[in-house]
Each structure stands twice: as C-alpha cells, then as structure tokens.
Design a protein around this motif. Structure first.
Motif, short mmCIF file in Angstrom:
data_model
loop_
_atom_site.label_atom_id
_atom_site.label_comp_id
_atom_site.label_asym_id
_atom_site.label_seq_id
_atom_site.Cartn_x
_atom_site.Cartn_y
_atom_site.Cartn_z
N ALA A 44 18.50 26.59 14.66
CA ALA A 44 17.80 25.42 14.12
C ALA A 44 16.53 25.83 13.37
N GLY A 45 16.35 27.12 13.17
CA GLY A 45 15.10 27.60 12.58
C GLY A 45 15.14 27.84 11.09
N MET A 46 16.18 27.36 10.39
CA MET A 46 16.30 27.61 8.97
C MET A 46 16.18 26.32 8.16
N ALA A 47 15.22 25.48 8.54
CA ALA A 47 14.99 24.23 7.80
C ALA A 47 14.19 24.55 6.53
N TRP A 48 14.73 24.21 5.38
CA TRP A 48 14.07 24.46 4.11
C TRP A 48 13.69 23.18 3.39
N GLY A 49 14.14 22.03 3.90
CA GLY A 49 13.86 20.75 3.27
C GLY A 49 13.69 19.67 4.32
N PRO A 50 13.51 18.42 3.90
CA PRO A 50 13.35 17.32 4.84
C PRO A 50 14.55 17.16 5.76
N VAL A 51 14.29 16.97 7.03
CA VAL A 51 15.36 16.73 8.01
C VAL A 51 15.63 15.24 8.12
N THR A 52 14.59 14.43 7.94
CA THR A 52 14.73 12.98 8.00
C THR A 52 14.70 12.40 6.59
N GLY A 53 15.20 11.19 6.46
CA GLY A 53 15.24 10.52 5.17
C GLY A 53 14.00 9.70 4.90
N ARG A 54 14.20 8.57 4.25
CA ARG A 54 13.09 7.71 3.83
C ARG A 54 12.34 7.16 5.05
N MET A 55 11.00 7.17 4.96
CA MET A 55 10.17 6.65 6.03
C MET A 55 9.14 5.68 5.45
N ILE A 56 9.03 4.50 6.07
CA ILE A 56 8.06 3.49 5.65
C ILE A 56 7.00 3.36 6.75
N TYR A 57 5.73 3.24 6.34
CA TYR A 57 4.66 3.12 7.33
C TYR A 57 3.67 2.05 6.91
N ALA A 58 2.86 1.62 7.86
CA ALA A 58 1.81 0.64 7.61
C ALA A 58 0.67 0.88 8.58
#
Length: 742
Positions: free
Chosen positions: A720-734
C-alpha cells in the motif's frame, strides 16, 4: 574544490564601508495597554523618491541614507502616516497611530510575498494565503504554493509528506518559531499536528538555511510562526466539516493581563469516523482518527526583557486497514488492520535581553524539551517508537563598528534519545551534540548583502562536523534582485519513521549495513523581477538549485519483496528549476502561474549487485500550478481557484518475482500517468465572522488500484506504499470562522 572555496570565503570578509544607514522598528500600540506589537509589511521610504523598503515579520527595517531627502515616511493601511526628519540619528523606533477617521478599515496585502530584505530567498505565506483553502493543518497549508508540494505517503495511514527542490520533507528543516520541531520520529505525522488556525505566517526559505538554527537544513528551511498571546484577536473560533465525515473545531483565546503580561490558549479537536471505500478494494481510503491538541503560552514584555514560554500536549488515535477491521482485531490473521497512537508533550521557553538604546544588540536563549511516543501496528507487525529531545540555543547579536556590519554568535546543544522496535528488531540511539556558530552580515546600501556563517558541532557518535553557509543578494536595479547561496547540510536519518508508509506491505525490512549520516551540498541562484504594465503590478521569479550528496540514505524498493536500507555508493543529486509569475491585472484580482522541473537521481544496486544511476522513485518531473483569487470591495466575497498539473513519476517494479527471475533479469520500473487536480473556495465575510465553502480534487481523479494485491493483504505481493496520486475522489467542505477583536 568548491567545498573548500565556500568554506574559505567565509573567513575572507574584511570589507569596510563608510555608508550610513537608518534602521529601526515599526510598531502599533495595543488599545488600553503600553504593549507594542510589530507591524509586518509597513512601507518605509524617503519622501519624494522611489527608495523604499518594507518591514519584516519582526517589524524591522533598514534603509540607506540618501542625499536627495532627509524626510523618512512610514505608512501602513489603517494607520496615520508618520514622517520623521532625519538628522544624525541612525536608529528609530516608530509607533504608528490608528486612523480613527476611518469608519471601516480593510488591511490588504499580497497572499504571499518575497522577503525583499533577506539575502536568503524567502517566501512568506500570510494568513490571507492560508484562508484561500481550508488549511486544517500545516500539511494542507501549501495548496496554493508553487515551491512546496504535498501528497499522501501511502494509501492506508493518512500520513502526508512534502517535497521541495525535488526531495522529501526530511531534508527540509521545519521549525516552529525557530525551534526544530518536525524531525526525527515526528516526521511521520508532524505536519498533521499543527492546526492551520494556530498559524500566523509561514516562511519558506530555499537552499541551505542559517547556521544559527542548526546543521540539518539541506534543501530548505520552513519556519512557522504561531498566534501570539498579544494578538488583536481576543477570540477566534473555527469549525469545519467535509463530505468524507471529517469534523473539527479550533478555539484560540488571547488575553492581555496587564501592560507586561499576556497569555493565550490554542485548542484543537478533530475526528473522522466515516468508513469510506470509494474504489471498492476492501480497504478504508482514509483512516479513522481522533485528535486533541492544545497549547498554553505566556508572554512577558518590558523595556529590557521579553520572555515567552508555554506547554503543548497532543493525543491522536488512528485506525485503518480493511473496511471491517476493528481495534479489538489487532494481530488478526484474517483481517488486515493498521493502528497508531501518538502522545506528544512539549515545553518551550524563549527569553531575550533587549537594549533599548542599542536596538541592533540582543541576547536570546531558546530552550525546548519534548517527548514523542508512538505505538503502531501493520497487520501482524508492530512498530513502537519513543523520542526524548532537549534543545538549547544561546544567541548574541551586535554590530562591528556600524550597522552595515552585524553578526550573530552563539552556542547550541541537542540531545536526542531514540528507542524503536520493529517486529523483533530493536533500534536505539543516543545523540549528544554541543555546537557553536558565528554568522556575519555585510550590508551595502541595501544593494549588496552578504551573509556568511559557519558552525562546528561535536557529535558523540559521528565526530566533529563543520557546516559552512553563504548567502548573497544584489539589487541590480530597484526592480531586479539577484540572489545566490551555497552551504553544507548534515543529518542523521530515521529510516523506519521516514518510510513509515512503506511498512504497510509484505516487504521485509533489511538493513544491509550500519547507516551513516547524510551529508549534502546545496548551491542555488535566483532572480526576482518586479514590473508594472499600465495599472498591472507583477513579478517574475526564476530560480535553480542543485543538491549533491556525499552520502544519502538509500531506501531500495526495486525488488517488491524487500525494502533495503544502505548508504550511497556513487552519485546522488537533485536539480530543481522553477519559474513563477505573480500578476495583479485588476484591483483585488491576483493571478499566479508557476512551472517546476525536477531532475533527481540516485545510485541503486541492481539485481546483479551493480550500481546504476536511476531517477528517484515517486518524484514527479514536471508540475504546473495556476491560482486565481478575486475579492469584492471590503473582502465581502472572496473567490479562489487552484489548478495543478502533476507530471509522470517513476514507480519501482511491482509485479511477481521468483528467485530465477531475480537472478536472470533486471526488473523494470514503470511510470505513473500525469493528472490534474482542481481546488476552489468561496468565502462570505461579515464584520465578525466568515462562512466558507469549497471543494478539493473537483476533477474527481483517483489512482486506480492504489493498493497492490488488496484482496490478499497477507500475501507476498501486498503493498500500500506506492500511492502516487489521490486515493479519494471529490471532496466538498464548509466552515465558519468567528473573531472578536480587542
């Protein structure tokens, strides 16, 4: 040859000058108090001329005398201008008065600025820039910055890492108020432990830093200033929630007890309790966590003494792994889980002896003691670490003849005690490092500034270490500034903490030999060009830096069965080129466009045990950043958009391997695809509070299969140590910000 030349230059500084300068500080007086607070960014200029400077983060300025005028004007938005007739004096202390005739005052400034006075290329990120994004913690404070990039270190733990000049954050000395803080075992999650609402400003310096702060700065230095007890904000409340289920509350309180004493309480609580698995691989995309964080600090200010001291405490509990994993299943052979509990306690003290009649003179003592204790597990493997640190720095500063020649000298001491255990492998190390330093600054009419320094440290394990540094600044014209720097860096690596995310795998950890300290030389140059086209202001910054390693920790993951640590045998270097343009085409409309190019390579042993020079893994060669910000009058509405393009990066071979294959061929690496990332935020401002809403990764790009062999986490090829980009998609916050001003 270059090394000895740089070291020798530091002792060949014997330039004398008869030019005179005016130096001083610009402050404001707090209401109902005699306490003074420095004003950052005040304009200081000679009346009727274009000769001008700005005050730094301590409110200090230095401007050469001229024959055309003897009237010095000091101005800042929201304050009455002050004009001083200059005679024989050379030191000033200016106190600006609030302009009570203004019904509503909006103090504006650039979100990020280059420190014009510093020969060290330093970018200052202000609270205005931090407000362009949610900035829930320090790791999320660089979203709109071109020099520093942030990414997740893996697809399970939630730990983040930064990169600058082509190398990861362990090569950057990260200080909290000039105290080395995010280092050692804290390099794993330390960026997550500084809430964004606590931050007053961030200084990012490229290249080797000042010798005053130690020997560990190799590619850069980041200094974070926290909110002070005598801040104008008596109360600051921030709440935040996002679509992934993360929620947090930050409450800052400040109180002026009397004209000399003030205190502040900074608090933070956050949690993520939603189990998210957007890519349906059976693993949580983000770990569940709970964090509590608090600082209580005090400040004493008199005419001759300034003292700050306080305590910090932090607790965090993380849990991740497969979606149905729970803490009571720890050590299970059926369900893969990850857990980490961190406790951190810290005491800090900063005392300064002031000389009101000689503002250029000062004596300061910094003392810091901290305890970092973490307990982690990755499936059936445990990793526990404990670090006890004591740090002291005694600094004296004065002049040689006049203020064109200044110096800092002092003594330092660092004590680190490490106790780590990974599986059945104990790792202990006690470092005791007394040191001494000297730094000289020569300033000629603000056109030419030279800072040369050196320090000697007596390491109980690795012997005497000599660290020279040199910084130069030359104003070619009023609009063109040239800078150059060179210096040595030295650090002792903590392999398991620095490659923490790679422990979430089936790789066997191998130390091929005793790891020696990392040693590097950094050389760099930059040019800053300011311009005005009609009513449009702007600047262009171009820089190039190279880092050469005499020794480097190699984390060899070319064979998917192992992570092998050993010392460098051969070459290792990092070249960084960056061009950045900042424009203000319209009033309250700011644009930033930047391009960055990395050439980073290190020598790795191939399958035939021969040394091969390869591109460093997980480093994107190209990056483009575009940021646009617009605000309506009085900042009632603010709009910010940031678009990033991240180029390809090298990934080690991740396929199956057998002993025959291992002997017969070299396993080839692959390249990740490039991708875009879009963030945006809208803020509505009211007299005492703000409402903001935004989104991250609005392009909804996700790395496909960030976890190798996720269906068989106890198998040979799990990683699991070869993450090169976003793991999650779109995120909205407020969120909501609420302030009460004194």
């Amino acid at each position: 040859m270059i090394k000895y030349l740089v070291g020798g230059m530091l002792f060949l500084i014997a330039i004398s000058v008869s030019a005179q300068r005016i130096t001083g500080t610009v402050n404001e007086q707090l209401a109902d108090s005699k306490t003074l607070r420095p004003i950052t960014g005040a304009n200081v200029y000679w009346s009727g001329t274009s000769q001008a400077v700005s005050t730094d983060t301590a409110g200090k300025f230095s401007i050469p005398r001229i024959t055309q005028s003897n009237l010095l004007v000091i101005s800042f938005v929201g304050f009455r201008n002050d004009t001083v007739r200059i005679g024989a004096e050379s030191e000033l202390q200016v106190v600006l008065q609030n302009d009570q005739t203004l019904n509503e005052v909006t103090v504006r400034g650039n979100a990020t600025t280059i420190d014009r006075l510093s020969p060290h290329q330093t970018e200052i990120i202000t609270t205005r820039a931090l407000a362009k994004a949610a900035c829930c913690n320090l790791s999320e404070s660089f979203e709109t910055n071109a020099s520093v990039s942030v990414s997740y270190s893996d697809a399970v733990t939630g730990a983040k890492q930064i990169q600058m000049l082509g190398l990861n954050g362990t090569y950057i000395q990260t200080n909290i108020e000039n105290i080395p803080s995010i280092r050692g075992l804290a390099s794993t999650f330390g960026l997550n432990f500084v809430p964004g609402t606590w931050i007053q400003s961030i200084d990012i310096g490229k290249g080797a830093g000042s010798v005053v702060n130690g020997y560990e700065s190799m590619t850069g230095q980041i200094n974070v200033e926290l909110q002070k007890p005598d801040t104008r904000e008596k109360l600051y409340l921030n709440t935040y929630v996002n679509s992934f289920g993360r929620a947090e509350t930050n409450l800052n309180l400040a109180h002026q007890l009397n004209e000399k004493w003030s205190t502040a309480l900074l608090t933070h609580a956050s949690a993520l309790r939603s189990r998210i698995d957007q890519n349906k691989d059976g693993f949580l995309d983000l770990p569940l966590y709970t964090q509590y964080n608090v600082v209580n600090r005090w400040k004493y200010q008199s005419e001759k003494v300034m003292a700050q001291f306080g305590v910090k405490a932090l607790y965090e509990d993380r849990l991740g792994g497969q979606k149905n994993f729970k803490s009571e299943m720890k050590g299970s052979d059926a369900v893969y889980g990850f857990g980490a509990k961190v406790n951190r306690y810290e005491f800090f003290s900063k005392v300064a002896r002031l000389f009101p009649d000689k503002p250029y003179k000062g004596l300061g003592l910094i003392v810091n003691a901290s305890l970092y204790d973490s307990k982690s597990y990755f499936g059936r493997s445990n990793y526990n670490g404990r670090q006890e640190t004591l740090y002291g720095n005694l600094i004296y500063q004065s002049i040689i003849g006049n203020t064109n020649h200044t110096y800092k000298a002092g003594l330092s001491y660092l004590l680190d005690q490490y106790k780590e255990r990974y599986r059945d492998m104990p790792l202990t190390r006690n470092e005791s490092v007394p040191g001494a330093f000297f730094e000289y600054t020569y300033n000629h009419l603000d056109k030419f500034v030279l800072v040369g320094g050196g320090r000697v440290d007596f390491h109980n394990l690795y012997g005497t270490q000599w660290t020279p540094r040199l910084h130069l600044k030359y104003n070619l014209t009023d609009e063109t500034t040239l800078r150059a720097s060179a210096g040595k860096g030295f650090r002792v690596a903590n392999p398991l903490a620095e490659y923490y995310g790679n422990l979430v795998s089936s790789r066997s950890v191998v130390f091929r030999e005793q790891i020696r300290p990392e040693v590097s030389w950094n050389f760099g140059a930059s040019v800053t060009q300011e311009f005005k086209l009609g009513n449009m202001d702007g600047n262009l910054i171009v820089d190039f830096y190279r880092t050469n390693f005499d020794n480097q920790l190699i984390a060899d993951m070319e064979d998917p069965r192992y992570i092998v640590f050993y010392n460098l045998e051969g070459k290792a270097y990092a070249n960084s080129f960056q061009a950045e343009a900042n424009l203000t085409p319209l009033k309250r409309f700011e644009l930033k466009l930047a391009y960055r190019l990395f050439d980073v390579k290190q020598t790795i042993r191939d399958m035939n045990n021969e040394n091969v020079l390869l591109p460093r893994m997980m480093v994107s060669r190209d990056r483009v950043l575009f940021n646009a910000g617009y605000a309506l009058p009085y900042d009632k509405w603010k709009f910010d958009v940031t678009l990033q393009w991240n180029g390809k990066r090298r990934i080690p071979y991740m396929g199956p391997v057998s002993d025959h294959q291992h002997e017969a061929s070299t396993m080839e690496s692959t390249m990740s695809p490039s991708f875009y990332n879009l963030n945006a935020q809208v803020t509505r401002t009211f007299p005492k509070w703000d409402i903001y809403i935004g989104g991250e990764n609005l392009t909804h790009f996700r790395q496909k299969d960030p976890i190798m062999n996720a269906n068989y986490p106890f198998g040979e090829n799990f990683d699991a140590g070869m993450a090169w980009g976003p793991v999650t998609g779109r995120m909205i916050y407020a969120g909501i910000r609420y302030k009460i001003i004194k």
